[in-house]
Enzyme design. Structure first.
Site, PDB file in Angstrom:
ATOM      1  N   ASP A 108       0.860  -1.186   0.000  1.00 12.25           N
ATOM      2  CA  ASP A 108       0.000   0.000   0.000  1.00 12.25           C
ATOM      3  C   ASP A 108       0.896   1.235   0.000  1.00 12.25           C
ATOM      4  O   ASP A 108       1.195   1.818   1.043  1.00 12.25           O
ATOM      5  CB  ASP A 108      -0.916  -0.019   1.226  1.00 12.25           C
ATOM      6  N   HIS A 143      15.385  -8.543 -12.178  1.00  8.80           N
ATOM      7  CA  HIS A 143      14.809  -9.886 -12.244  1.00  8.80           C
ATOM      8  C   HIS A 143      13.927 -10.243 -11.051  1.00  8.80           C
ATOM      9  O   HIS A 143      12.984 -11.012 -11.189  1.00  8.80           O
ATOM     10  CB  HIS A 143      15.944 -10.900 -12.372  1.00  8.80           C
ATOM     11  N   TYR A 199      12.641 -20.953 -24.688  1.00  9.22           N
ATOM     12  CA  TYR A 199      13.308 -21.621 -23.570  1.00  9.22           C
ATOM     13  C   TYR A 199      12.602 -22.944 -23.283  1.00  9.22           C
ATOM     14  O   TYR A 199      12.999 -23.986 -23.760  1.00  9.22           O
ATOM     15  CB  TYR A 199      13.340 -20.711 -22.339  1.00  9.22           C
ATOM     16  N   GLU A 235     -27.411 -50.111   9.490  1.00 11.95           N
ATOM     17  CA  GLU A 235     -28.215 -48.986   9.013  1.00 11.95           C
ATOM     18  C   GLU A 235     -28.832 -48.226  10.180  1.00 11.95           C
ATOM     19  O   GLU A 235     -29.402 -48.817  11.093  1.00 11.95           O
ATOM     20  CB  GLU A 235     -29.311 -49.519   8.093  1.00 11.95           C
ATOM     21  N   HIS A 291     -37.388 -56.070   9.358  1.00  9.34           N
ATOM     22  CA  HIS A 291     -37.672 -54.738   9.871  1.00  9.34           C
ATOM     23  C   HIS A 291     -38.123 -53.842   8.726  1.00  9.34           C
ATOM     24  O   HIS A 291     -37.853 -54.126   7.547  1.00  9.34           O
ATOM     25  CB  HIS A 291     -36.451 -54.129  10.567  1.00  9.34           C
TER      26      HIS A 291
END
Length: 900
Positions: free
Chosen positions: A101, A155, A419, A639, A709
């Site tokens: 900033d 760089h 390159y 389950e 069941h």
């Protein structure tokens, strides 16, 4: 034989942090080239969900387009995963950038270098410009550009505070000073912002040293040095090796960390090409990683002796080579371009990432991102994990997708004409998560981390139905989850959670007691996971999918809630209710019945085991509808049904109380059944048959032994209709509570465990306090001048009535082979399930107040108790082997003495 849903033995010490999962996402594809990527927080007061700036070097015919890609996750409730590009500038051969900033208006500005030239052999003699782009405070293109200074071959640069803190400074270093000149040292320059950075004047320029072939500049902010440094430290990686520059308030200082890769005849590149500083515990510089040399193939790490001072400059460093990735090419270069340190797994210690450009021909090892994790602090040993296999020229780390502390990874493909050019250059992010979603035809595979080894909380909403938003949650150990009191509910799939209210503490585990029923509503503002963590489904209120009672299926439309960062194939899925009569498994049943099914979600562990945690699907039935009696004879799972809405308030599970052969499922006699009503936001307990200690009974075909069941909706006139809605959780077989419940005779705690009477002269011990798996457990005789009795942590196993015994010093669990063998010797281990062992013990108390530890009951075996052998240990005269023996042996009682 019986898998369990608990993620780790209850009293094993906290597991080491594991790496998170990573959800890959394409940010920008079809790029012409690629070189630099940076996480860019638009505002200076927040680093959460930053944007990304990415670009390539460009060519003589095509300037580089500097673009800011706007983060779609920076706004709440965003439904798009698209990163919108905002062009900031078009530049000639830009190389490095950073941000700060500069104007002190709360917005970060971009600092960038350009006019480099097309390569080190084509350095622009009057180039190397360093500039800054002013952030306008809104998403506007073509930011105002002002020059800071020049130096040919520029760089790398970083912004910071190097000699003063009242204004922004930039350290900038050329890689070379002229085309093809690898020997002349380049200046290390500090640029300092003027009083008015918007003026046209250049910034103050100070040369603080020279270096050769510097390929990387990193900084260690003073704020991260725990008060050790007044100003930011500069880390340079180049032909001179890795060294640190800093200003001590009077003069510039240098500390050479190491010279890096040794010089070899004929190779123009030695030293280092990139370096980063990794935190270990309280030391912000626990190690320094390095890529060697310029565009090299070697990964090294610098370490310092135990007991060394914290930080960089007061220590002596030793270089260790970790990996060499393939041979160098004919130009003496390899595939490594950058190393970066970050706490990827959240354990407070940094991992380091290695950016691999790629190779020609293509090579898996030399393409993408590798993550190195410190696994042995004493010996500084690292493990290695592949994170990405997409070309990575640079890496940026930040939390791109949430407000949490996770670290995501952004990469850009390395593609520089003339390159190395990777195919299909792109910018990608890899979002850290504990849950990955993948489409499987009409269902979804959700792969989850082991909760005990993660350090991050993950929440993933996936379905909005019946007035509830279903959210899959992974909680690390001892983690807090905020909920809406008396409205939100939880169904635990693995581990434990608890909360407290005016009535005391409430605990939830994968299953309540057999044939019982329990509320899922959380009567507190938050819940907490136990020491093994937890995986659960959180039910949150929804204003989208209605409120019960549900009068028609039109009111039960299910909505896909998967977040924007999961694959589009998952987000595009529909989850329709299908009439059960139309399912292929119906075989003509349920015709004209208001009985519907919604599939489905597979939840598996995302490790090499790919172990199943659960399959989850939803059901709904109208008034008077039976879901059909069944007994799972063709599939093996346990389950549990979790009811969202009970239309009549009378629906629930019925099970046959007569032998299977005496029950007709097609024409059931309900007088031969029992009913448990499952109200709104309740779950029922196990209905399968179990052994007395809670292990499921198996049939001859290895399926779980169930009575007949069915879910039966409440009876009545279906006009008006009132649908039951429930979620079925189908688990692999797991242990549950004992039947009948045994009395609780032991308080968890730390004890010395003495054989027989508390004044007896032998106590339970792990041979030589050895943490190695398989170490014998012994009864050590008390001798004059001998060591004090060893301490053991005895812990109740949540969701069962069993206990575990863990060595207080090593964490080794007292284990026996499973299925059990009479007279077997007992050993300590940390991974009983993986080694065919059990660590579970039933506890009873005799009339003398002594404790017995019994193995769980098993087929074809009578009770087997923890006891001692009549034969002394062969190697230790003062030791007796601890074994398991039958109940005819008198010597099977123990006394517990509280220990520190």
């Amino acid at each position: 034989m019986y898998s369990k849903v608990f993620l780790k033995p209850h009293c094993e010490p906290e597991q080491p942090a594991a790496l998170p999962l990573f959800q890959p996402q394409l940010v920008q594809g079809g790029r012409p080239d690629g070189y630099w990527v940076e996480a860019f927080p638009f505002r200076s007061d927040s680093s959460k969900c930053p944007n990304i700036i990415g670009y390539g070097l460009g060519t003589y015919d095509m300037k580089s387009d500097i673009q800011m890609l706007v983060n779609p996750y920076a706004t709440t409730n965003n439904q798009s995963s698209s990163w919108t590009p905002v062009p900031l500038a078009k530049l000639d051969f830009p190389v490095a950038m950073h941000y700060a900033d500069i104007t002190k208006n709360g917005f970060n500005d971009v600092i960038i270098t350009d006019q480099y030239g097309s390569s080190m052999d084509d350095i622009w003699a009057y180039g190397g410009r360093v500039s800054w782009l002013e952030n306008p405070g809104e998403l506007r293109d073509n930011w105002t550009m002002r020059t800071i200074g020049h130096s040919p071959g520029m760089h790398r640069l970083k912004a910071g505070h190097f000699t003063r803190t009242d204004r922004v400074q930039v350290v900038a270093v050329p890689i070379v000073v002229a085309s093809s000149d690898l020997t002349t040292p380049a200046d290390v320059i500090i640029f300092t912002a003027p009083d008015d950075p918007r003026s046209e004047q250049l910034w103050q320029r100070d040369v603080v040293g020279t270096r050769h072939l510097v390929h990387e500049v990193a900084i260690v902010p003073a704020a991260e040095t725990d008060g050790e440094m007044r100003f930011d430290q500069i880390i340079l990686a180049g032909r001179d090796g890795v060294d640190c520059l800093w200003y001590d308030g009077a003069r510039w200082q240098r500390h050479l960390v190491g010279t890096g890769l040794p010089e070899e005849r004929g190779d123009p590149y030695w030293g280092a090409g990139s370096a980063a500083v990794g935190r270990v515990g309280d030391d912000y510089a626990g190690y320094i990683c390095s890529a060697e040399a310029f565009h090299g193939n070697t990964v090294s790490v610098y370490t310092k002796p135990a007991g060394s001072p914290t930080g960089i400059v007061r220590a002596e460093w030793t270089r260790h080579v970790l990996d060499v990735f393939g041979p160098l090419n004919g130009k003496h270069t390899g595939s490594i371009h950058q190393v970066v340190c970050a706490d990827i797994d959240g354990d407070g210690e940094d991992e380091f990432l290695v950016a691999m450009m790629g190779a020609d021909p293509p090579d898996f090892q030399r393409t993408g991102v590798w993550c190195y994790k410190l696994v042995d602090r004493t010996n500084m040993k690292f493990s290695k994990t592949k994170v990405s296999s997409v070309s990575a020229g640079r890496i940026a780390t930040a939390n791109f997708h949430s407000q949490g502390s996770e670290v995501d990874i952004a990469t850009i493909s390395y593609s520089v004409p003339g390159y190395f050019e990777s195919p299909n250059p792109s910018i990608n992010v890899f979002l850290s998560t504990g849950i990955l979603a993948e489409r499987l035809d009409e269902e979804v595979m959700l792969r989850v981390v082991r909760a005990g080894s993660t350090r991050f909380k993950t929440e993933m909403e996936f379905l909005d139905v019946a007035g509830k938003k279903l959210t899959l949650v992974v909680l690390p150990p001892f983690a807090r989850l905020d909920v809406e009191r008396n409205v939100s509910g939880v169904k635990v799939m693995a581990g434990t959670v608890c909360w407290a209210d005016e009535n005391g503490k409430h605990e939830r585990v994968p299953a309540t007691r057999p044939f019982g029923c329990e509320s899922m509503i959380v009567s507190a503002d938050y819940l907490e996971s136990g020491e093994e963590g937890a995986i659960l489904v959180l039910y949150k209120p929804s204003s989208t999918s209605g409120r019960p009672p549900f009068r028609s299926m039109d009111e039960l439309v299910a909505h896909n809630l998967f977040p924007a960062y999961v694959p589009d194939s998952v987000r595009a899925m529909k989850f329709p209710w299908v009439r059960c009569a139309d399912r292929p498994w119906a075989h003509g049943r349920f015709k004209d019945l208001d009985f519907f099914n919604l599939i489905g979600f597979h939840v598996n562990f995302a490790d090499d085991s790919a172990a199943v945690l659960a399959h989850v699907q939803l059901w709904t039935a109208g008034i008077g509808v039976s879901a059909g009696f069944h007994n799972h004879v063709e599939a093996s799972f346990c389950e549990i049904h979790a009811c969202i809405a009970n239309g009549t308030g009378r629906g629930g599970m019925r099970w046959a109380t007569v032998p299977d052969a005496n029950f007709n499922p097609d024409s059931p006699n309900l007088e031969d059944t029992e009913l448990i009503v499952v109200p709104d936001m309740h779950e029922h307990g196990p209905l399968w048959r179990t052994r007395p200690d809670g292990h499921p009974l198996l049939r001859m075909n290895d399926t779980i032994d169930y009575p007949w069941h069915a879910w039966l909706a409440g009876a009545g006139n279906p006009s008006p209709q009132a649908f039951d809605v429930w979620v079925a959780f189908e688990f692999p077989g797991f242990e549950t509570f004992s039947t009948p419940p045994p009395p609780r005779v032991l308080e968890p705690g730390r004890y010395a465990i003495r054989f027989g009477d508390p004044h007896q002269t032998a106590s339970l011990a792990l041979q030589k306090n050895d943490a190695t798996d398989g170490t014998p457990v012994l009864a050590l005789l008390d001798l004059d001048g001998g060591p004090s009795p060893q301490a053991w942590n005895i812990s109740h196993v949540p969701g069962t009535d069993m206990y575990e015994i863990a060595h207080a010093k090593t964490g080794s669990l007292v284990c026996a082979r499973w299925p059990p063998v009479k007279n077997q010797r007992v050993a300590g281990t940390h991974s009983p399930a993986a080694m065919g062992l059990t660590s579970r013990w039933a506890v009873t108390k005799n009339t003398k107040g002594q404790i017995t530890f019994r193995l769980p009951e098993a087929p074809d075996h009578g009770p087997l108790f923890l006891s001692v052998s009549a034969i002394r240990h062969q190697q230790e005269a003062d030791a007796i082997p601890v074994i398991v023996q039958g109940d005819s042996i008198e010597l099977s009682a123990w006394s517990l003495v509280p220990a520190n």
